[in-house]
Design an enzyme around this catalytic site. Structure first.
Site, PDB file in Angstrom:
ATOM      1  N   ASP A  86       0.826  -1.201   0.000  1.00 44.78           N
ATOM      2  CA  ASP A  86       0.000   0.000   0.000  1.00 44.78           C
ATOM      3  C   ASP A  86       0.867   1.261   0.000  1.00 44.78           C
ATOM      4  O   ASP A  86       1.593   1.517   0.963  1.00 44.78           O
ATOM      5  CB  ASP A  86      -0.901  -0.013   1.248  1.00 44.78           C
ATOM      6  N   ASP A  87       0.808   2.008  -1.099  1.00 47.58           N
ATOM      7  CA  ASP A  87       1.548   3.277  -1.222  1.00 47.58           C
ATOM      8  C   ASP A  87       3.064   3.089  -1.270  1.00 47.58           C
ATOM      9  O   ASP A  87       3.815   3.999  -0.909  1.00 47.58           O
ATOM     10  CB  ASP A  87       1.212   4.240  -0.074  1.00 47.58           C
ATOM     11  N   CYS A 107      -6.231   3.947  -3.620  1.00 45.14           N
ATOM     12  CA  CYS A 107      -6.423   2.606  -3.054  1.00 45.14           C
ATOM     13  C   CYS A 107      -7.568   1.773  -3.631  1.00 45.14           C
ATOM     14  O   CYS A 107      -7.338   0.721  -4.223  1.00 45.14           O
ATOM     15  CB  CYS A 107      -6.597   2.721  -1.548  1.00 45.14           C
ATOM     16  N   ARG A 130      -7.442  -1.649  -6.320  1.00 44.85           N
ATOM     17  CA  ARG A 130      -7.774  -3.005  -5.869  1.00 44.85           C
ATOM     18  C   ARG A 130      -8.898  -3.602  -6.706  1.00 44.85           C
ATOM     19  O   ARG A 130      -8.891  -4.802  -7.034  1.00 44.85           O
ATOM     20  CB  ARG A 130      -8.135  -2.961  -4.385  1.00 44.85           C
ATOM     21  N   LYS A 134      -5.513  -5.754   3.821  1.00 43.43           N
ATOM     22  CA  LYS A 134      -6.403  -4.646   3.502  1.00 43.43           C
ATOM     23  C   LYS A 134      -7.356  -5.011   2.365  1.00 43.43           C
ATOM     24  O   LYS A 134      -6.924  -5.515   1.334  1.00 43.43           O
ATOM     25  CB  LYS A 134      -5.562  -3.425   3.115  1.00 43.43           C
ATOM     26  N   HIS A 139     -10.692  -2.801   1.333  1.00 43.83           N
ATOM     27  CA  HIS A 139     -10.998  -1.476   0.802  1.00 43.83           C
ATOM     28  C   HIS A 139     -11.864  -1.482  -0.456  1.00 43.83           C
ATOM     29  O   HIS A 139     -11.701  -0.647  -1.344  1.00 43.83           O
ATOM     30  CB  HIS A 139      -9.723  -0.681   0.556  1.00 43.83           C
ATOM     31  N   SER A 163      -8.321   1.519   4.577  1.00 45.39           N
ATOM     32  CA  SER A 163      -6.989   2.045   4.897  1.00 45.39           C
ATOM     33  C   SER A 163      -6.807   2.176   6.401  1.00 45.39           C
ATOM     34  O   SER A 163      -7.755   2.411   7.155  1.00 45.39           O
ATOM     35  CB  SER A 163      -6.782   3.408   4.232  1.00 45.39           C
ATOM     36  N   HIS A 173       1.360   2.392   3.990  1.00 47.92           N
ATOM     37  CA  HIS A 173       0.400   3.494   4.110  1.00 47.92           C
ATOM     38  C   HIS A 173       0.534   4.092   5.512  1.00 47.92           C
ATOM     39  O   HIS A 173       0.810   3.384   6.476  1.00 47.92           O
ATOM     40  CB  HIS A 173      -1.012   2.938   3.890  1.00 47.92           C
ATOM     41  N   ASP A 185      -0.030  -1.008  -4.867  1.00 45.87           N
ATOM     42  CA  ASP A 185      -1.327  -0.537  -5.364  1.00 45.87           C
ATOM     43  C   ASP A 185      -1.243   0.785  -6.097  1.00 45.87           C
ATOM     44  O   ASP A 185      -2.068   1.083  -6.957  1.00 45.87           O
ATOM     45  CB  ASP A 185      -2.354  -0.449  -4.223  1.00 45.87           C
ATOM     46  N   ASN A 186      -0.288   1.612  -5.770  1.00 43.85           N
ATOM     47  CA  ASN A 186      -0.105   2.909  -6.441  1.00 43.85           C
ATOM     48  C   ASN A 186       1.188   3.543  -5.955  1.00 43.85           C
ATOM     49  O   ASN A 186       1.918   2.945  -5.155  1.00 43.85           O
ATOM     50  CB  ASN A 186      -1.289   3.859  -6.181  1.00 43.85           C
ATOM     51  N   LYS A 218       1.270   9.481  -5.596  1.00 46.43           N
ATOM     52  CA  LYS A 218      -0.101   9.016  -5.385  1.00 46.43           C
ATOM     53  C   LYS A 218      -1.100  10.112  -5.745  1.00 46.43           C
ATOM     54  O   LYS A 218      -0.869  11.295  -5.496  1.00 46.43           O
ATOM     55  CB  LYS A 218      -0.266   8.620  -3.917  1.00 46.43           C
TER      56      LYS A 218
END
Length: 464
Positions: free
Chosen positions: A38-39, A78, A82, A131, A133, A156, A240, A292-293, A313
């Site tokens: 995540d991130d 996010c 996904r 996660k 989301h 998140s 994240h 994810d990004n 992001k």
């Protein structure tokens, strides 16, 4: 004659789209493991150039498998990213163009086919750990989307709790929280619930133990299902913000707490790979690692790095969409391969369908089978060579990449970049190549027109 017929049948089986010749006799179909962080920024892996973060397990994955330098998430935030991964579609097509918040009415529609739904038709055991989301109401949780097992937080880790969540009888309350305080509608940012299946089992969860506990759950799932095909989707909550690391990793990285969190994720990957080998199934398991990004750079030292890319992001510059990607499958993916061919998370579902013999979703998807590329075939082309790759932000299409060229349009701001010569998107060539701009703009308009006409499940969205 019978001998010739047998040879022809074997050749047909090998090249058939439904072929499962990639597997071992012990298990008729390959296991699939996806590790989704995540991130985590493009640079935040040793083999992708991080000067301060140590990731020996991921580096070894690249050494033993394939590294993608031009791999894309289908969103720079996010929830959409996904939705894209799990459905093989651009997030706007499946009705998740924006981040979903606790207790909102919507989520990823049950009418969509996730990777887990698809693999259940092939008798796979399925687990989502980490996660989610994609909606926190009962009908949107992983257990309603094809997953047998769910253990994690439903959004998140900087969010709050849905006061209407289903509560386990033996729930563990921490930090002075009670059932009454959980049921309050007061926002408590950073205090998030831990779910097991569809119930809250801990509130607020001790986030310093999340990566460790996710890993334990993942290892146990692998051991429990070693004798049958399984799909493990391990979606880490880190890095994240707010950042956490267990005592074994906190304060150990040269990159501060952010580096601690990433290095613990690297340890987690190592535990997964070690378990697969110990259970004798590493040669029948495809492992994919990606993010994810791009990084949340506005968080300073608590955010990652996308260098040498521009942006971060929530942007359609490369830094928001292009992410680290490494894949390993001993004996099936060539070792030490590096590819600059364009591929995306939306290509994972159709690739898995090909490898497992599963049928593709009945509804239109955007991803394409990238197995030849993923396997390390030197002659393989990008699955997006012909049609291009598209960058959506919220409800709008802002950019397209085709080959080395990228066109980005935000209202009257038109920018054309040659990413081969200008990876950092510093030189706008729009005025130099007007025909290229016109051609790519036409491609964008045509694709977006089709998507807007055929997008699905939009009824629950805000600000349509």
């Amino acid at each position: 004659m019978q001998k010739l017929t047998l040879i022809l049948l074997l050749i047909t089986a090998f090249f058939s789209p439904k072929s499962t010749v990639f597997s071992q006799a012990k298990n008729s179909k390959p296991n699939i493991v996806i590790v989704f962080t995540d991130d985590q920024g493009y640079q935040d892996v040793g083999v992708f150039g991080s000067p301060l973060i140590s990731t020996p397990n991921l580096d070894n994955m690249a050494k033993n498998g394939i590294k993608f330098t031009d791999f894309y998430s289908a969103s720079s935030v996010c929830s959409p990213s996904r939705a894209a991964l799990l459905t093989g579609s651009y997030p706007n097509r499946v009705g998740v163009p924006q981040v979903l918040w606790p207790n909102l009415p919507g989520g990823l529609s049950n009418e969509e086919t996730t990777i887990a739904n698809m693999l259940k038709t092939q008798n796979y055991a399925t687990a989502c750990i980490g996660k989610w989301h994609l909606g926190d109401k009962q009908e949107y949780l992983p257990t309603s989307q094809g997953f047998d097992v769910y253990y994690g937080i439903p959004f998140s880790n900087d969010m709050s709790v849905n006061p209407k969540s289903k509560i386990a009888k033996n729930i563990k309350f921490r930090e002075g929280m009670t059932l009454d305080s959980l049921r309050e509608k007061k926002w408590r940012g950073g205090r998030v619930p831990l779910f097991k299946q569809d119930e809250v089992i801990e509130y607020p969860v001790d986030q310093s133990t999340l990566t460790q506990r996710y890993t334990e759950q993942a290892v146990n799932f692998i051991k429990d299902n070693k004798d049958k095909p399984f799909f493990l989707y391990l979606a880490h909550s880190m890095p994240h913000v707010p950042l956490y690391a267990s005592p074994d990793f906190k304060g150990k990285s040269k990159r501060g707490l952010y580096g601690d969190a990433v290095e613990e994720i690297d340890w987690s990957v190592g535990e997964i790979l070690k378990t697969l080998k110990e259970q004798g199934i590493d040669e029948n398991t495809l492992v994919i690692f990606t993010s994810d990004n791009g990084p949340w750079t506005s968080r300073g030292d608590h955010g990652g790095s996308a260098l040498p890319l521009r942006g971060h992001k929530n942007e359609t510059f490369e830094g928001g969409f292009r992410v680290p990607m490494i894949a390993q499958w001993n004996g099936k993916i060539k070792a030490g391969v590096v590819t600059d061919k364009i591929a995306s998370t939306i290509d994972i579902l159709p690739t898995i369908a090909y490898l497992t013999g599963a049928d593709l979703p009945e509804k239109k998807i955007d991803g394409k089978n990238m197995w030849l590329l993923l396997s390390g075939n030197e002659k393989a082309k990008s699955p997006h060579k012909k049609d291009g790759f598209f960058y959506y932000k919220d409800f709008k299409l802002e950019a397209v990449r085709k080959g080395d060229w990228k066109l980005r349009i935000i209202e009257d701001d038109v920018a054309l970049y040659n990413l081969k010569d200008d990876i950092s998107e510093q030189h706008n060539l729009a005025s130099t190549y007007p025909k290229k701009v016109k051609k790519l703009k036409k491609m964008m308009l045509k694709f977006d027109e089709e998507l807007q006409k055929n997008k699905r499940n939009q009824q629950h969205l805000r600000n349509k």
